[in-house]
Design a protein around this motif. Structure first.
Motif, PDB file in Angstrom:
ATOM      1  N   ALA A  83      -9.734   2.255   4.616  1.00 34.94           N
ATOM      2  CA  ALA A  83     -10.627   1.714   3.594  1.00 34.94           C
ATOM      3  C   ALA A  83      -9.887   1.373   2.304  1.00 34.94           C
ATOM      4  CB  ALA A  83     -11.748   2.712   3.296  1.00 34.94           C
ATOM      5  N   PRO A  84     -10.191   0.219   1.692  1.00 29.32           N
ATOM      6  CA  PRO A  84      -9.558  -0.160   0.423  1.00 29.32           C
ATOM      7  C   PRO A  84      -9.816   0.882  -0.660  1.00 29.32           C
ATOM      8  CG  PRO A  84     -10.711  -2.023   1.375  1.00 29.32           C
ATOM      9  CD  PRO A  84     -11.116  -0.816   2.179  1.00 29.32           C
ATOM     10  N   GLY A  85      -8.826   1.077  -1.512  1.00 31.15           N
ATOM     11  CA  GLY A  85      -8.998   1.974  -2.640  1.00 31.15           C
ATOM     12  C   GLY A  85      -8.672   3.428  -2.354  1.00 31.15           C
ATOM     13  N   LEU A  86      -8.600   3.815  -1.070  1.00 32.50           N
ATOM     14  CA  LEU A  86      -8.331   5.210  -0.747  1.00 32.50           C
ATOM     15  C   LEU A  86      -6.834   5.502  -0.753  1.00 32.50           C
ATOM     16  CD1 LEU A  86     -10.891   6.098   2.060  1.00 32.50           C
ATOM     17  CD2 LEU A  86     -11.073   6.403  -0.410  1.00 32.50           C
ATOM     18  N   THR A  87      -6.512   6.791  -0.845  1.00 27.54           N
ATOM     19  CA  THR A  87      -5.116   7.223  -0.895  1.00 27.54           C
ATOM     20  C   THR A  87      -4.323   6.723   0.295  1.00 27.54           C
ATOM     21  OG1 THR A  87      -5.790   9.212  -2.099  1.00 27.54           O
ATOM     22  CG2 THR A  87      -3.629   9.249  -1.077  1.00 27.54           C
ATOM     23  N   HIS A  88      -4.942   6.712   1.479  1.00 26.07           N
ATOM     24  CA  HIS A  88      -4.211   6.287   2.674  1.00 26.07           C
ATOM     25  C   HIS A  88      -3.772   4.833   2.575  1.00 26.07           C
ATOM     26  CE1 HIS A  88      -6.813   9.661   4.156  1.00 26.07           C
ATOM     27  NE2 HIS A  88      -5.624  10.064   4.542  1.00 26.07           N
ATOM     28  N   ARG A  89      -4.581   3.983   1.959  1.00 29.20           N
ATOM     29  CA  ARG A  89      -4.189   2.583   1.752  1.00 29.20           C
ATOM     30  C   ARG A  89      -2.990   2.528   0.796  1.00 29.20           C
ATOM     31  NH1 ARG A  89      -6.721  -2.741   2.196  1.00 29.20           N
ATOM     32  NH2 ARG A  89      -8.023  -1.663   3.731  1.00 29.20           N
ATOM     33  N   SER A  90      -3.007   3.377  -0.205  1.00 35.39           N
ATOM     34  CA  SER A  90      -1.920   3.398  -1.181  1.00 35.39           C
ATOM     35  C   SER A  90      -0.604   3.837  -0.549  1.00 35.39           C
ATOM     36  CB  SER A  90      -2.273   4.335  -2.338  1.00 35.39           C
ATOM     37  OG  SER A  90      -1.346   4.231  -3.393  1.00 35.39           O
ATOM     38  N   PHE A  91      -0.671   4.689   0.485  1.00 35.36           N
ATOM     39  CA  PHE A  91       0.546   5.093   1.195  1.00 35.36           C
ATOM     40  C   PHE A  91       1.243   3.897   1.840  1.00 35.36           C
ATOM     41  CE2 PHE A  91      -1.288   9.557   2.409  1.00 35.36           C
ATOM     42  CZ  PHE A  91      -1.135   9.974   1.105  1.00 35.36           C
ATOM     43  N   VAL A  92       0.489   2.835   2.115  1.00 32.26           N
ATOM     44  CA  VAL A  92       0.982   1.726   2.929  1.00 32.26           C
ATOM     45  C   VAL A  92       1.479   0.550   2.107  1.00 32.26           C
ATOM     46  CG1 VAL A  92       0.268  -0.069   4.571  1.00 32.26           C
ATOM     47  CG2 VAL A  92      -0.387   2.321   4.951  1.00 32.26           C
ATOM     48  N   VAL A  93       0.664   0.062   1.172  1.00 32.06           N
ATOM     49  CA  VAL A  93       0.934  -1.243   0.577  1.00 32.06           C
ATOM     50  C   VAL A  93       2.097  -1.209  -0.413  1.00 32.06           C
ATOM     51  CG1 VAL A  93      -1.420  -2.077   0.910  1.00 32.06           C
ATOM     52  CG2 VAL A  93      -0.824  -0.885  -1.210  1.00 32.06           C
ATOM     53  N   ALA A  94       2.818  -2.338  -0.453  1.00 30.91           N
ATOM     54  CA  ALA A  94       3.949  -2.489  -1.358  1.00 30.91           C
ATOM     55  C   ALA A  94       3.480  -2.801  -2.774  1.00 30.91           C
ATOM     56  CB  ALA A  94       4.873  -3.597  -0.842  1.00 30.91           C
ATOM     57  N   LYS A  95       4.391  -2.713  -3.717  1.00 28.82           N
ATOM     58  CA  LYS A  95       4.067  -2.966  -5.126  1.00 28.82           C
ATOM     59  C   LYS A  95       3.426  -4.331  -5.312  1.00 28.82           C
ATOM     60  CE  LYS A  95       6.176  -3.175  -9.718  1.00 28.82           C
ATOM     61  NZ  LYS A  95       7.445  -3.027 -10.493  1.00 28.82           N
ATOM     62  N   ALA A  96       3.993  -5.346  -4.657  1.00 28.32           N
ATOM     63  CA  ALA A  96       3.478  -6.702  -4.826  1.00 28.32           C
ATOM     64  C   ALA A  96       2.096  -6.894  -4.212  1.00 28.32           C
ATOM     65  CB  ALA A  96       4.455  -7.699  -4.213  1.00 28.32           C
ATOM     66  N   GLU A  97       1.737  -6.037  -3.249  1.00 26.89           N
ATOM     67  CA  GLU A  97       0.446  -6.145  -2.568  1.00 26.89           C
ATOM     68  C   GLU A  97      -0.681  -5.437  -3.312  1.00 26.89           C
ATOM     69  OE1 GLU A  97       1.014  -5.910   2.076  1.00 26.89           O
ATOM     70  OE2 GLU A  97       2.241  -4.349   1.110  1.00 26.89           O
ATOM     71  N   ARG A  98      -0.340  -4.529  -4.201  1.00 26.11           N
ATOM     72  CA  ARG A  98      -1.331  -3.629  -4.776  1.00 26.11           C
ATOM     73  C   ARG A  98      -2.450  -4.326  -5.551  1.00 26.11           C
ATOM     74  NH1 ARG A  98      -0.167   1.892  -4.521  1.00 26.11           N
ATOM     75  NH2 ARG A  98       1.681   2.223  -3.247  1.00 26.11           N
TER      76      ARG A  98
END
Length: 342
Positions: free
Chosen positions: A233-248
């Motif tokens: 799900a967008p916005g959750l910690t698990h998504r943050s583990f994945v996406v790169a700086k440019a994707e955030r």
């Protein structure tokens, strides 16, 4: 005054998340970012990280195309018994996917009469189109949990059915361990706390350790897959583990965290992986917006009225488990013509 009795009560709450015969290891109950950082030195966790990062290689059936599908961890243990995983797996099976090995007998004990046995297999899923989906879970504190090692692994009982970790979810207001000497959390109400500098710093440390763990594993065997999809799900910690700086920015996720006078960077696995091994983080925010509109139409409500139903995933889940978003998942894992037919 906060006492160890408070942790004892939290342990009772954690134990209730497990489905017998699976039980909590109290030493793996992690209620704060500091607990999470400490867990990296726990013998079970350290051995697991070493196994997945250095030794594990997926055993995949022959296929025209292999797809890695990363799902979020869940409060229910084992994950596969959660509402969220049940609905996601049911959608894949309904679309024609068949497990490459029988269901686990221990898991079949939880099967409802109307549920297919295939729903309780931990093996890769094969589709007549030639696509094989290999499922894994993004987890803190374990990093990456291959589905086939959800219950057991070469080290014995999998730590994936032994831990509880609500300790990185700041927004819940209780991701703290006030009984710790290094706790800097401040109580703001009878049931809510605000993180202090020690919690914030430990959060960044653990966050980046999980990104490294995922990247280390995929750096070794990510080439086995034509596509690598993170369904979180967008916005959750698990998504943050994945996406790169440019994707955030596109995912609505911050790239740094302010800790006192310092601004600390949050690293995602995609920052560490070469582009040809990167994960695609789905669903996108536009997909979620479109899914909400379709849900509102199905329920005969306005989008504003349907928002609560959407946020709860139609029950004890997240939006990832809604039929409207599962359509997007099927489109991501299957060839276009096959996905439309499903």
């Amino acid at each position: 005054m906060v006492t160890t009795d408070d942790r004892a009560q939290r342990l009772i709450e954690s134990a209730a998340k497990f489905r017998a015969p699976f039980t909590l290891d109290p030493s793996l109950a992690l209620y704060s970012p500091q607990d999470n950082v400490d867990s990296l030195k726990h013998p079970r966790i350290a051995a697991w990280m070493d196994f997945v990062g250095r030794d594990y290689t997926p055993k995949l059936p022959d296929a025209r195309e292999h797809v890695l599908l990363l799902l979020p961890c869940t409060r229910t243990k084992p994950y596969i018994l959660s509402t969220e995983h049940r609905r996601i797996n049911a959608a894949l099976i309904a679309a024609g996917f068949v497990p490459s090995a029988p269901a686990d007998p221990v898991l079949l004990a939880f099967r409802a009469e109307e549920e297919p046995e295939a729903l309780f297999s931990l093996a890769p899923l094969a589709h007549p189109s030639g696509v094989v989906v290999h499922r894994a879970v993004i987890s803190e504190p374990l990093g990456l949990v291959p589905y086939e090692h959800m219950l057991t692994w070469p080290g014995g009982t999998s730590p994936a059915v032994l831990y509880d970790d609500p300790g990185l979810f700041e927004d819940r207001g209780n991701a703290v361990s006030p009984w710790r000497a290094d706790s800097t959390a401040v109580r703001v109400s009878a049931s809510r706390w605000k993180w202090g500098p020690n919690e914030k710093r430990a959060h960044v440390e653990m966050h980046n350790a999980m990104a490294r763990a995922v990247a280390e594993a995929l750096g070794r065997f990510g080439h086995l897959y034509a596509r690598r999809i993170s369904w979180v799900a967008p916005g959750l910690t698990h998504r943050s583990f994945v996406v790169a700086k440019a994707e955030r920015p596109a995912h609505g996720i911050v790239a740094t965290r302010q800790v006192g006078a310092e601004r600390l960077a949050l690293t995602g696995a995609n920052d560490l992986l070469p582009p040809d091994l990167a994960l695609t983080a789905l669903p996108t925010r536009p997909q979620c917006a479109e899914a909400l509109l379709r849900l509102a139409k199905r329920l005969g409500r306005t989008p504003a009225e349907a928002a609560g139903h959407f946020g709860r995933g139609g029950g004890d889940a997240t939006p990832l488990a809604l039929p409207e978003l599962l359509e997007d998942l099927l489109a991501a894992v299957l060839p276009t013509k096959v996905a439309k037919a499903a």
